[in-house]
Write a protein that holds these residues in place. Structure first.
Motif, PDB file in Angstrom:
ATOM      1  N   GLY A 172       0.811  -1.224   0.000  1.00 57.26           N
ATOM      2  CA  GLY A 172       0.000   0.000   0.000  1.00 57.26           C
ATOM      3  C   GLY A 172       0.838   1.266   0.000  1.00 57.26           C
ATOM      4  O   GLY A 172       0.473   2.257  -0.642  1.00 57.26           O
ATOM      5  N   GLU A 173       1.968   1.238   0.699  1.00 57.49           N
ATOM      6  CA  GLU A 173       2.842   2.415   0.757  1.00 57.49           C
ATOM      7  C   GLU A 173       3.532   2.695  -0.578  1.00 57.49           C
ATOM      8  O   GLU A 173       3.952   3.813  -0.839  1.00 57.49           O
ATOM      9  N   HIS A 174       3.655   1.667  -1.427  1.00 57.98           N
ATOM     10  CA  HIS A 174       4.383   1.824  -2.689  1.00 57.98           C
ATOM     11  C   HIS A 174       3.495   1.667  -3.928  1.00 57.98           C
ATOM     12  O   HIS A 174       3.991   1.739  -5.046  1.00 57.98           O
ATOM     13  N   ALA A 175       2.194   1.434  -3.726  1.00 61.13           N
ATOM     14  CA  ALA A 175       1.288   1.232  -4.865  1.00 61.13           C
ATOM     15  C   ALA A 175       0.943   2.566  -5.523  1.00 61.13           C
ATOM     16  O   ALA A 175       0.656   3.550  -4.856  1.00 61.13           O
ATOM     17  N   VAL A 176       0.995   2.569  -6.844  1.00 61.62           N
ATOM     18  CA  VAL A 176       0.628   3.757  -7.629  1.00 61.62           C
ATOM     19  C   VAL A 176      -0.307   3.293  -8.743  1.00 61.62           C
ATOM     20  O   VAL A 176       0.115   2.513  -9.595  1.00 61.62           O
ATOM     21  N   PRO A 177      -1.561   3.699  -8.757  1.00 63.19           N
ATOM     22  CA  PRO A 177      -2.313   4.497  -7.784  1.00 63.19           C
ATOM     23  C   PRO A 177      -2.543   3.696  -6.495  1.00 63.19           C
ATOM     24  O   PRO A 177      -2.277   2.497  -6.448  1.00 63.19           O
ATOM     25  N   PRO A 178      -3.077   4.360  -5.462  1.00 65.06           N
ATOM     26  CA  PRO A 178      -3.332   3.667  -4.190  1.00 65.06           C
ATOM     27  C   PRO A 178      -4.235   2.444  -4.376  1.00 65.06           C
ATOM     28  O   PRO A 178      -5.055   2.389  -5.298  1.00 65.06           O
ATOM     29  N   LEU A 179      -4.057   1.467  -3.494  1.00 61.97           N
ATOM     30  CA  LEU A 179      -4.788   0.198  -3.614  1.00 61.97           C
ATOM     31  C   LEU A 179      -6.301   0.377  -3.663  1.00 61.97           C
ATOM     32  O   LEU A 179      -6.983  -0.297  -4.434  1.00 61.97           O
ATOM     33  N   HIS A 180      -6.849   1.276  -2.850  1.00 61.26           N
ATOM     34  CA  HIS A 180      -8.312   1.430  -2.846  1.00 61.26           C
ATOM     35  C   HIS A 180      -8.811   1.932  -4.199  1.00 61.26           C
ATOM     36  O   HIS A 180      -9.902   1.584  -4.634  1.00 61.26           O
ATOM     37  N   ILE A 240       9.396  12.121  -1.780  1.00 61.38           N
ATOM     38  CA  ILE A 240       8.344  12.617  -2.657  1.00 61.38           C
ATOM     39  C   ILE A 240       8.494  14.118  -2.867  1.00 61.38           C
ATOM     40  O   ILE A 240       8.282  14.643  -3.957  1.00 61.38           O
ATOM     41  N   GLN A 241       8.876  14.832  -1.816  1.00 63.15           N
ATOM     42  CA  GLN A 241       9.017  16.285  -1.907  1.00 63.15           C
ATOM     43  C   GLN A 241      10.128  16.695  -2.890  1.00 63.15           C
ATOM     44  O   GLN A 241      10.108  17.791  -3.422  1.00 63.15           O
ATOM     45  N   ASP A 242      11.100  15.799  -3.124  1.00 63.43           N
ATOM     46  CA  ASP A 242      12.204  16.101  -4.050  1.00 63.43           C
ATOM     47  C   ASP A 242      11.763  16.023  -5.503  1.00 63.43           C
ATOM     48  O   ASP A 242      12.438  16.554  -6.388  1.00 63.43           O
ATOM     49  N   LEU A 243      10.663  15.352  -5.774  1.00 62.89           N
ATOM     50  CA  LEU A 243      10.201  15.163  -7.147  1.00 62.89           C
ATOM     51  C   LEU A 243       9.443  16.383  -7.647  1.00 62.89           C
ATOM     52  O   LEU A 243       8.830  17.109  -6.857  1.00 62.89           O
ATOM     53  N   PRO A 244       9.450  16.611  -8.969  1.00 58.25           N
ATOM     54  CA  PRO A 244       8.670  17.727  -9.510  1.00 58.25           C
ATOM     55  C   PRO A 244       7.197  17.574  -9.136  1.00 58.25           C
ATOM     56  O   PRO A 244       6.626  16.500  -9.280  1.00 58.25           O
ATOM     57  N   GLY A 245       6.595  18.610  -8.652  1.00 56.67           N
ATOM     58  CA  GLY A 245       5.182  18.586  -8.261  1.00 56.67           C
ATOM     59  C   GLY A 245       4.965  17.935  -6.903  1.00 56.67           C
ATOM     60  O   GLY A 245       3.835  17.733  -6.487  1.00 56.67           O
ATOM     61  N   GLY A 246       6.045  17.556  -6.192  1.00 56.19           N
ATOM     62  CA  GLY A 246       5.940  16.854  -4.911  1.00 56.19           C
ATOM     63  C   GLY A 246       5.846  17.724  -3.727  1.00 56.19           C
ATOM     64  O   GLY A 246       5.544  18.836  -3.576  1.00 56.19           O
ATOM     65  N   PHE A 303       9.285   2.284  -6.202  1.00 60.10           N
ATOM     66  CA  PHE A 303      10.261   2.458  -5.128  1.00 60.10           C
ATOM     67  C   PHE A 303      11.230   3.555  -5.515  1.00 60.10           C
ATOM     68  O   PHE A 303      11.904   3.466  -6.541  1.00 60.10           O
ATOM     69  N   LEU A 304      11.279   4.602  -4.709  1.00 58.15           N
ATOM     70  CA  LEU A 304      12.199   5.705  -4.957  1.00 58.15           C
ATOM     71  C   LEU A 304      13.596   5.311  -4.488  1.00 58.15           C
ATOM     72  O   LEU A 304      13.739   4.509  -3.563  1.00 58.15           O
ATOM     73  N   PRO A 305      14.633   5.884  -5.106  1.00 53.46           N
ATOM     74  CA  PRO A 305      15.983   5.650  -4.586  1.00 53.46           C
ATOM     75  C   PRO A 305      16.048   6.097  -3.124  1.00 53.46           C
ATOM     76  O   PRO A 305      15.323   7.018  -2.725  1.00 53.46           O
ATOM     77  N   PRO A 306      16.903   5.466  -2.318  1.00 55.55           N
ATOM     78  CA  PRO A 306      16.924   5.750  -0.874  1.00 55.55           C
ATOM     79  C   PRO A 306      17.064   7.218  -0.486  1.00 55.55           C
ATOM     80  O   PRO A 306      16.475   7.651   0.484  1.00 55.55           O
ATOM     81  N   ALA A 307      17.799   8.005  -1.240  1.00 52.77           N
ATOM     82  CA  ALA A 307      18.044   9.395  -0.842  1.00 52.77           C
ATOM     83  C   ALA A 307      16.983  10.369  -1.369  1.00 52.77           C
ATOM     84  O   ALA A 307      17.082  11.566  -1.163  1.00 52.77           O
ATOM     85  N   VAL A 308      15.951   9.868  -2.046  1.00 54.85           N
ATOM     86  CA  VAL A 308      14.942  10.735  -2.653  1.00 54.85           C
ATOM     87  C   VAL A 308      13.628  10.624  -1.880  1.00 54.85           C
ATOM     88  O   VAL A 308      13.215   9.541  -1.498  1.00 54.85           O
TER      89      VAL A 308
END
Length: 191
Positions: free
Chosen positions: A110-118, A185-191, A178-183
């Motif tokens: 659930g933490e890594h699903a895109v879009p969310p599971l629901h 969501i806020q680091d991504l464009p639009g995050g 899965f994002l690389p360890p040092a990244v």
């Protein structure tokens, strides 16, 4: 030295080892595609393969040509001290059927699903329930949607969790990111 080398060669020939044959052995974790690679190389199904970890039970040798031998082996299971069990389940190193408590694995999915599971499953929260989704509530809603109920008319959350995890493992419906360890969501464009 030459005498020792001759003895080693004689011993190898006695066991069926031949120096004029190239032997290629595929070794790795369970469910990494060793048998599928061999089938691809041969251009047809020569060894059985499955998405279930641990399907290959024995060491198998197959000749591609008279002097080229491929060996398929069962997966080597070594303790993964640096990988959480939930991750091992998601990636197929640990059998879903052996997971006693699947909700922590569902949480990681659930933490890594895109879009969310629901959204993926079109789940609706139970009336009067929380609008926050937990692993349990996702499994409960999925069980209701699929008609998985006990004889006492309670949702079979464990059965729903196993379905969700199998679909994730087999690449159906659930997409993980899965994002690389040092990244973050806020680091991504639009995050």
């Amino acid at each position: 030295e030459a005498e020792a080398q001759g003895e080693a060669q004689a011993e190898g020939e006695e066991r069926g080892v031949r120096k004029d044959v190239l032997t290629v052995t595929l070794v790795g974790d369970p469910n990494m595609g060793k048998s599928s690679v061999i089938n691809s190389i041969f251009g047809k199904k020569v060894v059985s393969s499955s998405s279930t970890p641990g399907h290959t039970k024995h060491f198998q040798t197959l000749f591609l040509r008279p002097r080229v031998c491929f060996c398929d082996s069962p997966g080597l299971v070594c303790p993964k001290l640096d990988a959480p069990k939930a991750l091992q389940v998601i990636f197929g190193s640990y059998r879903i059927a052996q997971v006693r408590e699947p909700y922590s694995v569902v949480r990681m999915v659930g933490e890594h699903a895109v879009p969310p599971l629901h959204e993926t499953y079109g789940l609706v929260p139970e009336e009067g329930g929380s609008s926050e989704w937990s692993p349990w509530s996702i499994c409960e809603a999925l069980a209701r949607k699929r008609g998985f109920f006990t004889k006492g008319a309670k949702p079979e959350t464990h059965r729903a969790s196993n379905l969700l995890l199998r679909e994730c493992l087999n690449g159906r419906r659930v997409v993980l990111s899965f994002l690389p360890p040092a990244v973050t969501i806020q680091d991504l464009p639009g995050g």
